[in-house]
Write a protein that holds these residues in place. Structure first.
Motif, PDB file in Angstrom:
ATOM      1  N   PHE A   1       0.828  -1.201   0.000  1.00  0.00           N
ATOM      2  CA  PHE A   1       0.000   0.000   0.000  1.00  0.00           C
ATOM      3  C   PHE A   1       0.865   1.255   0.000  1.00  0.00           C
ATOM      4  N   GLY A   2       1.847   1.292   0.891  1.00  0.00           N
ATOM      5  CA  GLY A   2       2.658   2.496   1.057  1.00  0.00           C
ATOM      6  C   GLY A   2       3.494   2.849  -0.150  1.00  0.00           C
ATOM      7  N   PHE A   3       4.095   1.852  -0.781  1.00  0.00           N
ATOM      8  CA  PHE A   3       4.949   2.132  -1.929  1.00  0.00           C
ATOM      9  C   PHE A   3       4.140   2.666  -3.108  1.00  0.00           C
TER      10      PHE A   3
ATOM     11  N   LYS B   1      -4.884   0.159  -3.265  1.00  0.00           N
ATOM     12  CA  LYS B   1      -5.578  -0.673  -2.273  1.00  0.00           C
ATOM     13  C   LYS B   1      -5.434  -2.148  -2.598  1.00  0.00           C
ATOM     14  N   PHE B   2      -5.481  -2.492  -3.887  1.00  0.00           N
ATOM     15  CA  PHE B   2      -5.305  -3.882  -4.278  1.00  0.00           C
ATOM     16  C   PHE B   2      -3.911  -4.381  -3.901  1.00  0.00           C
TER      17      PHE B   2
ATOM     18  N   GLY C   1      -0.601  -7.847  -0.642  1.00  0.00           N
ATOM     19  CA  GLY C   1       0.459  -8.014   0.351  1.00  0.00           C
ATOM     20  C   GLY C   1       0.015  -8.844   1.543  1.00  0.00           C
ATOM     21  N   LEU C   2      -1.274  -8.748   1.911  1.00  0.00           N
ATOM     22  CA  LEU C   2      -1.803  -9.601   2.988  1.00  0.00           C
ATOM     23  C   LEU C   2      -1.732 -11.080   2.612  1.00  0.00           C
ATOM     24  N   TRP C   3      -1.970 -11.375   1.362  1.00  0.00           N
ATOM     25  CA  TRP C   3      -1.918 -12.765   0.908  1.00  0.00           C
ATOM     26  C   TRP C   3      -0.478 -13.261   0.769  1.00  0.00           C
TER      27      TRP C   3
END
Length: 170
Positions: A62-64, A80-81, A86-88
């Motif tokens: 998200f941040g990058f 957002k995607f 990244g969570l996955w």
């Protein structure tokens, strides 16, 4: 249905949606993020990452890309995607996915710029439409938004799906 199948199905929906609409709706991002958090909570995360790696992947993803959004180079749905992805995947798998997706997006933009600047044969008209995506106009005939040419979330999802199938084998 396994959690890996759920992740792959989510990625396929993102690919199709982003190529067709050139946007990623919040409900689709939330569905993927919720499924990733549920897999972590129940200990059935398919890629063997822990909470720390998943949250770090979400934050970095998200941040990058938020920097690119801040400069108007990327849509908010792509950002957002990347966080949900990244969570996955976690941060270590996100890096080769980013590189692959960026190379595909670069090829897309070079091809788009090549076709945009030249008259093309009728057979290439469909290819030009695929590269530019839908362009919406208001009732007055003026464009409603800046045309979105590069479906970056679709390329991220495509790279992630390929990484799931071929890159994670060890």
């Amino acid at each position: 249905m396994t959690t890996m199948s759920i992740c792959l199905l989510w990625l396929i929906v993102v690919i199709v949606y982003d190529f067709r609409e050139r946007r990623i709706p919040n409900w689709l991002v939330l569905a993927g993020a919720t499924a990733a958090l549920a897999a972590l909570a129940y200990g059935i995360q398919p890629f063997g990452i822990n909470w720390a790696s998943a949250l770090l992947g979400a934050g970095v993803g998200f941040g990058f890309l938020l920097l690119f959004y801040a400069f108007g180079l990327m849509g908010a749905g792509d950002v957002k995607f990347a966080g949900a992805l990244g969570l996955w995947m976690g941060v270590s798998d996100l890096i080769p996915i980013w590189i692959s997706a960026s190379l595909m997006a670069c090829a897309h933009s070079v091809l788009w710029l090549t076709l945009k600047g030249r008259p093309f044969f009728p057979r290439l008209a469909f290819l030009a439409f695929l590269l530019t995506g839908p362009f919406r106009t208001s009732e007055a005939g003026t464009p409603t938004r800046r045309p979105r040419v590069i479906p970056y979330a679709a390329y991220l999802a495509l790279a992630a799906a390929a990484w799931m199938v071929w890159g994670r084998q060890s």
